[in-house]
Design a protein around this motif. Structure first.
Motif, PDB file in Angstrom:
ATOM      1  N   ASP A 168      13.142 -31.344 -21.871  1.00  0.00           N
ATOM      2  CA  ASP A 168      12.389 -32.524 -22.282  1.00  0.00           C
ATOM      3  C   ASP A 168      11.334 -32.135 -23.328  1.00  0.00           C
ATOM      4  OD1 ASP A 168      11.305 -35.054 -22.431  1.00  0.00           O
ATOM      5  OD2 ASP A 168      10.065 -34.807 -20.628  1.00  0.00           O
ATOM      6  N   LEU A 169      10.650 -31.031 -23.073  1.00  0.00           N
ATOM      7  CA  LEU A 169       9.648 -30.544 -24.028  1.00  0.00           C
ATOM      8  C   LEU A 169      10.310 -30.228 -25.370  1.00  0.00           C
ATOM      9  CD1 LEU A 169       6.660 -29.721 -24.352  1.00  0.00           C
ATOM     10  CD2 LEU A 169       7.306 -27.417 -23.591  1.00  0.00           C
ATOM     11  N   ALA A 170      11.499 -29.627 -25.294  1.00  0.00           N
ATOM     12  CA  ALA A 170      12.224 -29.282 -26.522  1.00  0.00           C
ATOM     13  C   ALA A 170      12.602 -30.545 -27.297  1.00  0.00           C
ATOM     14  CB  ALA A 170      13.466 -28.457 -26.194  1.00  0.00           C
ATOM     15  N   ALA A 171      13.046 -31.571 -26.594  1.00  0.00           N
ATOM     16  CA  ALA A 171      13.481 -32.796 -27.271  1.00  0.00           C
ATOM     17  C   ALA A 171      12.301 -33.484 -27.962  1.00  0.00           C
ATOM     18  CB  ALA A 171      14.145 -33.737 -26.263  1.00  0.00           C
ATOM     19  N   GLN A 172      11.170 -33.594 -27.259  1.00  0.00           N
ATOM     20  CA  GLN A 172       9.992 -34.233 -27.856  1.00  0.00           C
ATOM     21  C   GLN A 172       9.502 -33.443 -29.080  1.00  0.00           C
ATOM     22  OE1 GLN A 172       6.693 -35.510 -25.384  1.00  0.00           O
ATOM     23  NE2 GLN A 172       7.925 -35.432 -23.546  1.00  0.00           N
ATOM     24  N   SER A 173       9.527 -32.131 -28.936  1.00  0.00           N
ATOM     25  CA  SER A 173       8.976 -31.275 -29.989  1.00  0.00           C
ATOM     26  C   SER A 173       9.907 -31.210 -31.192  1.00  0.00           C
ATOM     27  CB  SER A 173       8.732 -29.876 -29.431  1.00  0.00           C
ATOM     28  OG  SER A 173       7.936 -29.968 -28.256  1.00  0.00           O
ATOM     29  N   ARG A 174      11.198 -31.216 -30.901  1.00  0.00           N
ATOM     30  CA  ARG A 174      12.187 -31.168 -31.964  1.00  0.00           C
ATOM     31  C   ARG A 174      12.017 -32.357 -32.922  1.00  0.00           C
ATOM     32  NH1 ARG A 174      17.766 -29.072 -31.735  1.00  0.00           N
ATOM     33  NH2 ARG A 174      18.888 -30.031 -33.447  1.00  0.00           N
ATOM     34  N   ALA A 175      11.751 -33.523 -32.368  1.00  0.00           N
ATOM     35  CA  ALA A 175      11.580 -34.718 -33.208  1.00  0.00           C
ATOM     36  C   ALA A 175      10.396 -34.537 -34.159  1.00  0.00           C
ATOM     37  CB  ALA A 175      11.375 -35.943 -32.321  1.00  0.00           C
ATOM     38  N   ARG A 176       9.331 -33.892 -33.671  1.00  0.00           N
ATOM     39  CA  ARG A 176       8.163 -33.667 -34.544  1.00  0.00           C
ATOM     40  C   ARG A 176       8.487 -32.676 -35.654  1.00  0.00           C
ATOM     41  NH1 ARG A 176       5.725 -32.752 -29.337  1.00  0.00           N
ATOM     42  NH2 ARG A 176       5.194 -34.821 -28.547  1.00  0.00           N
ATOM     43  N   VAL A 177       9.163 -31.594 -35.274  1.00  0.00           N
ATOM     44  CA  VAL A 177       9.477 -30.580 -36.286  1.00  0.00           C
ATOM     45  C   VAL A 177      10.441 -31.166 -37.320  1.00  0.00           C
ATOM     46  CG1 VAL A 177      10.575 -28.329 -36.649  1.00  0.00           C
ATOM     47  CG2 VAL A 177       8.954 -28.648 -34.771  1.00  0.00           C
ATOM     48  N   GLU A 178      11.370 -31.995 -36.868  1.00  0.00           N
ATOM     49  CA  GLU A 178      12.303 -32.619 -37.822  1.00  0.00           C
ATOM     50  C   GLU A 178      11.556 -33.546 -38.783  1.00  0.00           C
ATOM     51  OE1 GLU A 178      16.606 -32.428 -35.568  1.00  0.00           O
ATOM     52  OE2 GLU A 178      15.315 -34.155 -35.130  1.00  0.00           O
ATOM     53  N   ARG A 179      10.528 -34.210 -38.278  1.00  0.00           N
ATOM     54  CA  ARG A 179       9.729 -35.083 -39.163  1.00  0.00           C
ATOM     55  C   ARG A 179       9.011 -34.247 -40.223  1.00  0.00           C
ATOM     56  NH1 ARG A 179       6.872 -40.221 -39.099  1.00  0.00           N
ATOM     57  NH2 ARG A 179       7.877 -40.803 -37.157  1.00  0.00           N
ATOM     58  N   LEU A 180       8.435 -33.129 -39.785  1.00  0.00           N
ATOM     59  CA  LEU A 180       7.789 -32.238 -40.757  1.00  0.00           C
ATOM     60  C   LEU A 180       8.794 -31.752 -41.792  1.00  0.00           C
ATOM     61  CD1 LEU A 180       5.547 -30.085 -38.375  1.00  0.00           C
ATOM     62  CD2 LEU A 180       4.723 -31.578 -40.210  1.00  0.00           C
ATOM     63  N   MET A 181       9.995 -31.389 -41.327  1.00  0.00           N
ATOM     64  CA  MET A 181      11.033 -30.890 -42.238  1.00  0.00           C
ATOM     65  C   MET A 181      11.417 -31.949 -43.258  1.00  0.00           C
ATOM     66  SD  MET A 181      13.340 -29.010 -39.306  1.00  0.00           S
ATOM     67  CE  MET A 181      14.827 -28.950 -40.288  1.00  0.00           C
ATOM     68  N   SER A 182      11.532 -33.189 -42.799  1.00  0.00           N
ATOM     69  CA  SER A 182      11.949 -34.249 -43.728  1.00  0.00           C
ATOM     70  C   SER A 182      10.898 -34.454 -44.814  1.00  0.00           C
ATOM     71  CB  SER A 182      12.217 -35.557 -42.979  1.00  0.00           C
ATOM     72  OG  SER A 182      10.988 -36.135 -42.576  1.00  0.00           O
ATOM     73  N   GLY A 183       9.671 -34.002 -44.572  1.00  0.00           N
ATOM     74  CA  GLY A 183       8.610 -34.062 -45.575  1.00  0.00           C
ATOM     75  C   GLY A 183       8.502 -32.796 -46.410  1.00  0.00           C
ATOM     76  N   GLY A 184       9.503 -31.922 -46.346  1.00  0.00           N
ATOM     77  CA  GLY A 184       9.535 -30.775 -47.253  1.00  0.00           C
ATOM     78  C   GLY A 184       9.150 -29.439 -46.643  1.00  0.00           C
ATOM     79  N   VAL A 185       8.934 -29.417 -45.339  1.00  0.00           N
ATOM     80  CA  VAL A 185       8.537 -28.156 -44.692  1.00  0.00           C
ATOM     81  C   VAL A 185       9.763 -27.262 -44.486  1.00  0.00           C
ATOM     82  CG1 VAL A 185       7.703 -27.184 -42.497  1.00  0.00           C
ATOM     83  CG2 VAL A 185       6.442 -29.042 -43.618  1.00  0.00           C
ATOM     84  N   THR A 186       9.632 -26.007 -44.904  1.00  0.00           N
ATOM     85  CA  THR A 186      10.695 -25.022 -44.650  1.00  0.00           C
ATOM     86  C   THR A 186      10.221 -23.903 -43.721  1.00  0.00           C
ATOM     87  OG1 THR A 186      10.124 -23.868 -46.707  1.00  0.00           O
ATOM     88  CG2 THR A 186      11.918 -25.479 -46.822  1.00  0.00           C
ATOM     89  N   THR A 187       8.902 -23.822 -43.509  1.00  0.00           N
ATOM     90  CA  THR A 187       8.351 -22.873 -42.526  1.00  0.00           C
ATOM     91  C   THR A 187       7.266 -23.590 -41.741  1.00  0.00           C
ATOM     92  OG1 THR A 187       8.696 -20.948 -43.973  1.00  0.00           O
ATOM     93  CG2 THR A 187       7.116 -20.683 -42.171  1.00  0.00           C
ATOM     94  N   VAL A 188       7.289 -23.425 -40.425  1.00  0.00           N
ATOM     95  CA  VAL A 188       6.253 -24.057 -39.601  1.00  0.00           C
ATOM     96  C   VAL A 188       5.747 -23.056 -38.566  1.00  0.00           C
ATOM     97  CG1 VAL A 188       7.987 -25.062 -38.031  1.00  0.00           C
ATOM     98  CG2 VAL A 188       5.695 -26.053 -38.139  1.00  0.00           C
ATOM     99  N   GLU A 189       4.444 -23.012 -38.424  1.00  0.00           N
ATOM    100  CA  GLU A 189       3.833 -22.217 -37.364  1.00  0.00           C
ATOM    101  C   GLU A 189       3.623 -23.141 -36.173  1.00  0.00           C
ATOM    102  OE1 GLU A 189      -0.036 -20.658 -35.357  1.00  0.00           O
ATOM    103  OE2 GLU A 189       0.618 -22.638 -35.990  1.00  0.00           O
ATOM    104  N   ILE A 190       3.917 -22.643 -34.964  1.00  0.00           N
ATOM    105  CA  ILE A 190       3.755 -23.450 -33.751  1.00  0.00           C
ATOM    106  C   ILE A 190       2.997 -22.620 -32.712  1.00  0.00           C
ATOM    107  CG2 ILE A 190       4.935 -24.677 -31.887  1.00  0.00           C
ATOM    108  CD1 ILE A 190       7.335 -25.060 -33.765  1.00  0.00           C
ATOM    109  N   LYS A 191       1.973 -23.231 -32.134  1.00  0.00           N
ATOM    110  CA  LYS A 191       1.141 -22.542 -31.156  1.00  0.00           C
ATOM    111  C   LYS A 191       1.500 -22.969 -29.735  1.00  0.00           C
ATOM    112  CE  LYS A 191      -2.616 -23.073 -34.473  1.00  0.00           C
ATOM    113  NZ  LYS A 191      -2.583 -21.730 -35.069  1.00  0.00           N
ATOM    114  N   SER A 192       1.207 -22.087 -28.798  1.00  0.00           N
ATOM    115  CA  SER A 192       1.204 -22.507 -27.392  1.00  0.00           C
ATOM    116  C   SER A 192      -0.178 -23.103 -27.129  1.00  0.00           C
ATOM    117  CB  SER A 192       1.498 -21.303 -26.481  1.00  0.00           C
ATOM    118  OG  SER A 192       0.428 -20.374 -26.558  1.00  0.00           O
TER     119      SER A 192
END
Ligand code: DI6
Ligand code: FE
Length: 419
Positions: free
Chosen positions: A132-156
């Motif tokens: 569930d955490l992966a699904a929610q988070s994946r949608a956010r990362v995909e949104r960032l990607m659609s805005g041109g992101v090719t590298t993203v840092e993610i924190k715990s």
């Protein structure tokens, strides 16, 4: 463990599409840092084995590359792929209820002291299953990607137990494995004191050092160690203990510093040769000087500034004067920056902090790559680097930071592959 991202980069470049030359475009190479866009009008970019093999004016394209297949840039601008160097994109739930409370006058600190704030996201993140955490988070990362992101840092930092911190970082790693985006991870166990350690912050820091960090290192889950140095979070002394442990484990450090008050956090992270000091609204000149000496990047997070209606602007003039590289990131998180667009962060950095549009683009590319320790690999369009590039249907590079509306590239390329 830090090697992991490079392994990923190699894996990404190995299986790339065939070699091509991109033409009918202009390039903003960002190879001069923030001094200029590094413009090349009517450019050609040769991609071989996922890397940039040649870039320059098309009329100077060496004969050896002229027989390659071409890709049509349709008159647009190619920039380096955007690098979002500070996010909390892996988390569960939303905090619109607290947003409403803040609109009626309650402050962020008051909400935190009442057990809301970060701790309400901790409750939701602990309760979420890993899928569930992966699904929610994946949608956010995909949104960032659609805005041109090719590298993203993610924190715990919303788990605050060994089980839940490793869950968050595993989700982040998995997103990097499954999606066409480079993911760098940071262990932010020292984000808040969890309720079961209330009043015992030192004991919690000891748990971070003695149990969480070793577990994370064992599984290769983090590329860096981060902390929140603030009166409502961890003291410089506690952060220093954590940085000692990070150093012993061979991990890079970075810090949420001087966001709400001046704790001397930037000077502290600089003393450890840290990659970046982030937020830095309350940074003083001694801290700026320490960052300059250490080569620590200043990460500007205008989304959090905007959302908290902060009025103290980071010391941009001093950062410029001391030659501290400035990066711009979304800080994407549910409490202080529910934002998933890098071009919007660039616009805010220009409007709220008065960055130039060159500084904003450098902040979203080359300087952000420096803040992650991967500027040798990505962040500018230069021969030898990975072909991480985005093509925009714009007339001028400044159009990227001009529009308030989030922008999307027409083509997104990661390690040479259209993704
Ligand atoms: N500073 C921030 O702006 C975020 N974390 C931090 O250390 C806020 C996190 C949250 O409110 O959930
Ligand atoms: Fe943050």
């Amino acid at each position: 463990m830090r090697r992991r991202a490079d392994d990923k980069a190699n894996a990404m470049t190995e299986g790339s599409d065939s070699d091509v030359v991109w033409t009918n475009l202009h390039a903003a190479t960002m190879s001069d840092g923030a001094q200029s866009y590094g413009e090349i009008r009517d450019a050609a970019i040769v991609v071989q084995s996922g890397r940039i093999a040649w870039i320059g004016p098309r009329r100077e394209l060496p004969p050896a590359f002229r027989s390659l297949d071409t890709r049509d840039g349709k008159g647009g601008w190619m920039t380096p792929g955007l690098v979002d160097c500070h996010t909390h994109a892996v988390h569960a739930g939303s905090r619109s209820d607290e947003f409403e409370a803040r609109l009626s006058g309650v402050t962020y600190e008051e909400i935190a002291r009442r057990g809301g704030g970060i701790l309400s996201t901790v409750r939701a993140t602990r309760a979420a299953t890993e899928p569930d955490l992966a699904a929610q988070s994946r949608a956010r990362v995909e949104r960032l990607m659609s805005g041109g992101v090719t590298t993203v840092e993610i924190k715990s930092g919303y788990g605050l137990s060994t089980e839940s911190e490793t869950k968050m970082l595993r989700v982040a790693r998995r997103l990097g494995d499954e999606l066409p985006v480079r993911v760098k991870t940071s262990f932010l166990g020292a984000h808040a004191v969890p309720p079961e350690f209330s009043g015992r912050a030192d004991d919690y820091v000891a748990l971070c050092i003695e149990e969480m960090l070793p577990a994370i290192v064992r599984e290769g889950l983090a590329d860096a160690v981060d902390a929140f140095c603030e009166t409502i979070a961890f003291s410089p002394r506690q952060v220093e203990a954590l940085f000692e442990a990070a150093r012993a484990a061979g991990l890079a450090v970075k810090l949420h510093a001087e966001q709400l008050s001046d704790q001397g956090g930037a000077a502290l992270v600089a003393r450890y040769g840290g990659l970046s000091a982030d937020h830095i609204e309350y940074l003083d000149e001694a801290g700026v000087a320490a960052m300059a000496t250490a080569g620590t990047v200043g990460v500007l997070l205008p989304g959090a500034f905007y959302f908290l209606r902060e009025t103290k602007v980071p010391p941009i003039a001093e950062l410029r004067r001391h030659g501290v590289p400035m990066a711009v990131a979304t800080d994407s998180n549910p409490g202080t920056s529910p934002m998933l667009s890098m071009t919007q962060a660039m616009n805010m950095a220009c409007v709220l902090f008065r960055l130039t549009s060159q500084e904003a683009l450098a902040g979203a590319t080359i300087n952000a790559a420096r803040a992650l320790g991967i500027a040798h690999e990505t962040g500018s369009l230069e021969v030898g680097k990975a072909a991480d590039m985005v093509l925009w249907d714009i007339a001028r590079p400044a159009d990227l930071s001009y529009a308030i509306t989030p922008q999307q590239p027409t083509v997104r390329i990661v390690a040479g592959r259209v993704a």
